[in-house]
Design a protein around this motif. Structure first.
Motif, mmCIF file in Angstrom:
data_model
loop_
_atom_site.group_PDB
_atom_site.id
_atom_site.type_symbol
_atom_site.label_atom_id
_atom_site.label_comp_id
_atom_site.label_asym_id
_atom_site.label_seq_id
_atom_site.Cartn_x
_atom_site.Cartn_y
_atom_site.Cartn_z
ATOM 1 N N MET A 79 7.453 -6.710 -0.957
ATOM 2 C CA MET A 79 6.860 -5.663 -1.789
ATOM 3 C C MET A 79 6.117 -4.649 -0.922
ATOM 4 S SD MET A 79 5.731 -8.090 -4.953
ATOM 5 C CE MET A 79 5.116 -6.837 -6.076
ATOM 6 N N ASP A 80 5.370 -5.134 0.065
ATOM 7 C CA ASP A 80 4.702 -4.211 0.988
ATOM 8 C C ASP A 80 5.728 -3.409 1.783
ATOM 9 O OD1 ASP A 80 2.074 -4.674 0.295
ATOM 10 O OD2 ASP A 80 1.691 -6.086 1.944
ATOM 11 N N PRO A 86 0.231 -1.519 -5.428
ATOM 12 C CA PRO A 86 -0.773 -0.796 -4.667
ATOM 13 C C PRO A 86 -0.759 -1.065 -3.173
ATOM 14 C CG PRO A 86 -1.830 -2.636 -5.769
ATOM 15 C CD PRO A 86 -0.369 -2.659 -6.147
ATOM 16 N N GLY A 87 0.140 -1.884 -2.684
ATOM 17 C CA GLY A 87 0.288 -2.046 -1.248
ATOM 18 C C GLY A 87 -0.632 -3.061 -0.596
ATOM 19 N N PHE A 88 -1.218 -3.946 -1.380
ATOM 20 C CA PHE A 88 -2.080 -4.984 -0.802
ATOM 21 C C PHE A 88 -1.456 -6.368 -0.928
ATOM 22 C CE2 PHE A 88 -3.692 -4.610 -5.224
ATOM 23 C CZ PHE A 88 -3.395 -5.883 -5.677
ATOM 24 N N ARG A 91 -1.626 -8.788 2.118
ATOM 25 C CA ARG A 91 -3.012 -8.977 2.540
ATOM 26 C C ARG A 91 -3.753 -9.923 1.592
ATOM 27 N NH1 ARG A 91 -4.741 -4.022 2.012
ATOM 28 N NH2 ARG A 91 -5.984 -4.340 0.166
ATOM 29 N N ASP A 92 -3.460 -9.819 0.280
ATOM 30 C CA ASP A 92 -4.161 -10.653 -0.694
ATOM 31 C C ASP A 92 -3.191 -11.076 -1.803
ATOM 32 O OD1 ASP A 92 -6.011 -11.963 -2.260
ATOM 33 O OD2 ASP A 92 -7.523 -10.392 -2.043
ATOM 34 N N ASP A 94 -2.910 -13.629 -3.774
ATOM 35 C CA ASP A 94 -3.445 -14.166 -5.025
ATOM 36 C C ASP A 94 -3.958 -13.055 -5.937
ATOM 37 O OD1 ASP A 94 -2.800 -16.785 -4.371
ATOM 38 O OD2 ASP A 94 -4.773 -17.188 -3.500
ATOM 39 N N ASP A 95 -4.641 -12.060 -5.366
ATOM 40 C CA ASP A 95 -5.082 -10.916 -6.171
ATOM 41 C C ASP A 95 -3.878 -10.153 -6.711
ATOM 42 O OD1 ASP A 95 -7.767 -11.402 -6.001
ATOM 43 O OD2 ASP A 95 -8.215 -9.751 -4.632
ATOM 44 N N GLY A 96 -2.848 -10.018 -5.896
ATOM 45 C CA GLY A 96 -1.632 -9.348 -6.352
ATOM 46 C C GLY A 96 -1.000 -10.075 -7.525
ATOM 47 N N ARG A 97 -0.951 -11.362 -7.426
ATOM 48 C CA ARG A 97 -0.384 -12.187 -8.504
ATOM 49 C C ARG A 97 -1.207 -12.003 -9.787
ATOM 50 N NH1 ARG A 97 0.578 -16.283 -5.523
ATOM 51 N NH2 ARG A 97 2.842 -16.287 -5.593
ATOM 52 N N ASP A 98 -2.535 -12.036 -9.674
ATOM 53 C CA ASP A 98 -3.406 -11.836 -10.841
ATOM 54 C C ASP A 98 -3.216 -10.446 -11.444
ATOM 55 O OD1 ASP A 98 -4.448 -14.382 -10.438
ATOM 56 O OD2 ASP A 98 -6.303 -13.644 -9.495
#
Length: 126
Positions: A79-80, A86-88, A91-92, A94-98
């Motif tokens: 995806m990155d 949003p391009g993170f 890097r993160d 779990d936040d992307g999944r949420d």
């Protein structure tokens, strides 16, 4: 990105008069029982107007999709690499999944809401 329930006549007018839709639809507060329709920028793509038939079909299809089904294909590195907002992702993860899961819920809610009312939807990127 956001989705806004509208009637058939409003959809026709919106397609003909972009300023009207900005002033009358995008600035309108949702009804108290209406989902916000906001799914941020979690979904790439652009379809401006959804007829009531397309909304009903999409609501039915979305209703059968679980996040676990989508999550099986979640690949933060790809995806990155593809510059998916949003391009993170890597890097993160779990936040992307949420982020994706929360916006899937919102997307399903607004389509179900509009389908239950036989509404059209207008899609706003911005």
């Amino acid at each position: 990105m956001s989705f806004h329930p509208v009637g058939e006549d409003d959809l026709v007018r919106a397609r003909a008069d972009e300023q009207w839709i900005r002033d009358e639809i995008f600035e309108r507060e949702p009804a108290p029982d209406q989902p916000s329709g906001g799914v941020d920028k979690a979904w790439h793509g652009h379809l401006f107007g959804w007829s009531a038939e397309l909304v009903a079909d999409a609501a039915e299809r979305l209703g059968s999709v679980t996040f676990d089904q989508l999550d099986a294909h979640y690949d933060p590195e790809r995806m990155d690499a593809a510059s998916i907002y949003p391009g993170f992702w890597a890097r993160d993860p779990d936040d992307g999944r949420d982020y994706l899961e929360g916006n899937l819920v919102e997307l399903k809610q607004i389509f179900a809401y509009a389908a239950d009312r036989r509404s059209c939807l207008v899609q706003h990127l911005g």
